[in-house]
Write an enzyme that holds these catalytic residues in place. Structure first.
Site, PDB file in Angstrom:
ATOM      1  N   GLY A 127      25.890  23.647  21.569  1.00 49.72           N
ATOM      2  CA  GLY A 127      25.134  24.406  22.559  1.00 49.72           C
ATOM      3  C   GLY A 127      24.773  23.565  23.775  1.00 49.72           C
ATOM      4  N   GLU A 166      28.418  15.956   6.580  1.00 55.48           N
ATOM      5  CA  GLU A 166      27.017  16.364   6.689  1.00 55.48           C
ATOM      6  C   GLU A 166      26.225  15.883   5.479  1.00 55.48           C
ATOM      7  OE1 GLU A 166      26.452  20.476   7.891  1.00 55.48           O
ATOM      8  OE2 GLU A 166      28.481  20.447   8.706  1.00 55.48           O
ATOM      9  N   ASP A 183      34.947  25.371   3.967  1.00 55.66           N
ATOM     10  CA  ASP A 183      35.158  25.420   5.410  1.00 55.66           C
ATOM     11  C   ASP A 183      36.635  25.702   5.718  1.00 55.66           C
ATOM     12  OD1 ASP A 183      34.234  24.464   8.305  1.00 55.66           O
ATOM     13  OD2 ASP A 183      36.108  23.426   7.840  1.00 55.66           O
ATOM     14  N   LEU A 237      22.776  31.304  22.276  1.00 54.81           N
ATOM     15  CA  LEU A 237      21.996  31.275  21.036  1.00 54.81           C
ATOM     16  C   LEU A 237      22.296  29.968  20.305  1.00 54.81           C
ATOM     17  CD1 LEU A 237      22.691  34.912  19.707  1.00 54.81           C
ATOM     18  CD2 LEU A 237      21.138  34.167  21.526  1.00 54.81           C
ATOM     19  N   THR A 253      24.404  20.337  19.054  1.00 53.68           N
ATOM     20  CA  THR A 253      25.398  19.518  19.758  1.00 53.68           C
ATOM     21  C   THR A 253      26.311  20.382  20.631  1.00 53.68           C
ATOM     22  OG1 THR A 253      25.448  18.324  17.665  1.00 53.68           O
ATOM     23  CG2 THR A 253      26.987  17.606  19.364  1.00 53.68           C
ATOM     24  N   GLY A 264      28.853   9.907  10.268  1.00 50.99           N
ATOM     25  CA  GLY A 264      28.627  11.216  10.871  1.00 50.99           C
ATOM     26  C   GLY A 264      29.786  12.181  10.715  1.00 50.99           C
ATOM     27  N   LYS A 322      38.601  29.095   7.491  1.00 52.05           N
ATOM     28  CA  LYS A 322      39.623  29.033   8.548  1.00 52.05           C
ATOM     29  C   LYS A 322      40.931  29.658   8.079  1.00 52.05           C
ATOM     30  CE  LYS A 322      37.388  24.923  10.425  1.00 52.05           C
ATOM     31  NZ  LYS A 322      37.256  23.465  10.221  1.00 52.05           N
ATOM     32  N   TYR A 381      20.994  25.561  20.383  1.00 50.92           N
ATOM     33  CA  TYR A 381      21.088  24.430  21.321  1.00 50.92           C
ATOM     34  C   TYR A 381      21.237  23.129  20.528  1.00 50.92           C
ATOM     35  CZ  TYR A 381      20.452  21.975  25.731  1.00 50.92           C
ATOM     36  OH  TYR A 381      20.651  21.191  26.855  1.00 50.92           O
TER      37      TYR A 381
END
Lengths: 446, 446
Positions: free
Chosen positions: A32, A206, A217, A26, A30, A203, A221, A28
């Site tokens: 995937g 985001e 984020d 599920l 980077t 990069g 974690k 596609y």
């Protein structure tokens, strides 16, 4: 053990040595695409490691209009639910991202008896209970190694390697974007905004960097690590969270001068609160780390995690905690694990929250403060300030004072004390006539 | 997959949720005593993590005459084989040490359908094939996390976490005794003999330190890591091994001056030999490591392991690689894993050597040399020596020359070349009239 048996399914029948494991992919993006490529290219190796081939039988994507070189057209579908429901699918790999839609899909997969591998930390941190219950009820596996620090095997270590030990503390750098920004600020003297712009250009951040820079984020974690490490459900909303957007070039300069680096740390601890109750806590905030400590030299977007366990002592894990390839490595390690169980039978260690310790109020956490103040340059100021700490029973570790154009700058580092006590002191300092401004308050660790 | 099915037993029936796992503990030294204590003290936690209690039903010891506080007399026996054979024993934990006797016991346990947890690196490195076959034939598990670097989860990471990746290289410090000695030599300037005596006095070296200082212990671990990492049987005798007993205070001083530390490294690599054949190699030798590399700052008896994998990139693991408590932590993690499989069914990933790559001749290894020579202090010497390297196609990276009381000391660091070429050059250097003595040859890495 009777209570534990409630709602547990009989172990799923093993497909048997040599059987093919049907995989639904599920997403596609980077990750995937890397999972698809590596599983195809190393087909024989995977078959040997699993005990039977793992075959991607469908790839769910949001649109069929995009070029996806290397993926046969007939594998692509926009109907993820129909793909999951197919009889020839044994294992669902979720690398979509987001929360609500993947939650729906992962729950559907688990309920229909398919094991799931996900890289989705936000999903796992927000809905761990529901997902764990669904996996348990169906007797299937839920793997999520990639959800914490990509290929650094934090989840495996907490779930398996240290399963015979008692974990006291987990701390470290688990977000590459913020570490890149703080590292850039430190090495170039750049402002937060300039460093963020650079991270975006390269990069590392985001387009909307909120989840990273505000610590969400890392908090996801932390929730996952604390849950696994302390066998207690710690949710995203249980994690105290401060991001790095208010860290200034001045803060970093002052920290460096005093022998520290500023890092965004996630810290999970087993503590005793003031009434002696054993409880757990998880928090994320900018933290001063002594420059000689290994965490201070974690540069760029790397991650490093320290674990302190009763018998094992201190362990450190370091590596690339993000990116398509490292994340694909973790996902594929889980694909092998989940597929082995599908072929040979057996279950991965689940979300075991038997210890069910209370979540401590954040005020109960013990920490140290680095307080940077502007004060009038006159006698008696230091005495007043010292008294403010002493009255609350907090001792001062170091004081540094510098002239600063008519006023003085006073930097106080405290010894360890409860968070609520330190916070009260800072509030009092802000109200003192002898304090012009509290410039910054940053916690210290390690 | 038909070939793979030969000799494989049907999966053992799960005992079922809540069932008690009967454990036989073989050996009651430092590690055994800790395992016994922790498993007893944390009985409920273990039961919750496993899915049923794990109960030590017998402890095999060499004599009943010794005081063993805390162990009920009726659990002790000198008849390990009878204990293993008992119907109420599901899991055998071997912490005796040595090779021949534990080999007999472990084989007996596996053949009679009992899973085994062992901390015995020498046993696993010497007899992995036989043990893996016996486990496979009986459909039971063989766990040995504690055999490499105690609680640093190297085995789990190689067997599970990186199971979806291709490992290129594993390198690191895996012997605490030799690291303690080298660290002491570096920080105090002590001779090898004095540092060894100190290590012995403090309990870091055994009365007979041969296995540690000659690199045999590290070589066993290298064999295990290479086997798991490359899915290829690498035996103890396949590992090239040089210990630290010939490292002098002078070598360390020279290394430090040039910006290096000397560490005993275990290095396992996937290489291409000169005819382009993909093969694997494992070696243990004193190695110069740049002082800014994290391995150089691994002090005392700590261990650190670097893994380079295709997708995951570089990962580092650091911690206490020896001692009763860390070893017990690893053993108990394995006890939980093996017990879970006994209760819930399923198998741990076995000793999968499907890749079966050739073991490269040591001469095929590519490395760099640091060569310390005494030469006459006259013109033309450097030219002669340079020509010796150039004639074999090896380029020199740095040359350092110092006057040394009439003669000169010349230190050459080469670029990377095959081991057999470098060895041939060193032999030629020794025969040159322009070289009085080759003082030392130490490899360089990282």
């Amino acid at each position: 053990m009777t209570e534990q048996q409630v709602g547990k399914a009989q172990p799923r029948a093993a497909k048997g040595e040599g059987a093919t494991v049907g995989v639904a992919l599920l997403g596609y993006g980077t990750v995937g695409a890397e999972v698809f490529r590596l599983l195809g290219e190393n087909r024989d190796a995977f078959a040997a490691r699993i005990g039977g081939p793992a075959e991607i039988r469908g790839v769910a994507v949001s649109t069929l209009d995009k070029e996806r070189p290397g993926v046969p057209r007939e594998l692509l579908t926009t109907d993820a639910k129909a793909l999951i429901a197919r009889d020839d699918i044994d294992l669902v790999v979720e690398v979509i991202g987001g929360i609500d839609y993947p939650r729906e899909l992962v729950l559907e997969a688990l309920k229909s008896g398919k094991s799931v591998v996900t890289a989705n930390k936000a999903l796992v941190a927000a809905h761990a209970d529901e997902l764990a219950d669904a996996a348990e009820a169906a007797g299937v596996d839920l793997y999520f190694e990639a959800a914490v620090a990509a290929a650094i095997p934090v989840v495996g270590m907490l779930r398996r390697s240290l399963a015979g030990d008692q974990i006291q503390r987990i701390s470290g750098i688990v977000n590459g974007t913020t570490n890149f920004i703080l590292d850039a600020m430190e090495s170039t003297g750049a402002s937060y905004d300039d460093a963020l712009a650079e991270a975006t250009r390269l990069g590392y951040a985001e387009a909307d960097p909120t989840a990273d820079v505000e610590g969400h984020d890392a908090a996801s974690k932390a929730a996952i690590m604390a849950s696994l490490g302390f066998h207690t459900r710690v949710k995203f909303e249980d994690v105290y969270c401060e991001g790095i957007s208010s860290v200034t070039a001045d803060d970093i300069k002052a920290a460096n001068e005093a022998g520290y680096s500023i890092k965004l740390l996630a810290i999970c601890e087993r503590i005793q609160d003031e009434s002696g109750v054993e409880s757990v806590t998880a928090r994320v905030h900018p933290t001063l780390v002594p420059q000689e400590h290994p965490l201070a030299s974690v540069s760029k977007s790397f991650n490093a995690i320290f674990v302190e366990a009763e018998a094992a002592g201190s362990l450190m894990f370091y590596g690339n905690g993000a990116g398509g390839n490292p994340t694909a490595s973790a996902v594929l390690g889980d694909v092998v694990g989940a597929s082995r169980n599908i072929v040979h039978g057996g279950r991965a260690p689940g979300e075991n929250t038997y210890a069910n310790l209370p979540i401590a109020d954040f005020g109960q956490v013990q920490t140290r403060y680095h307080i940077d103040m502007e004060v009038p340059d006159r006698t008696g100021v230091l005495a007043t300030i010292s008294n403010t700490f002493a009255a609350q029973g907090v001792s001062i570790r170091t004081v540094r004072q510098e002239e600063f154009g008519g006023t003085a700058r006073l930097i106080v580092v405290t010894h360890s004390a409860r968070e609520h006590v330190l916070a009260a002191i800072v509030e009092q300092l802000g109200n003192l006539e002898d304090v012009i401004n509290v410039n910054s308050v940053i916690r210290l660790d390690h």
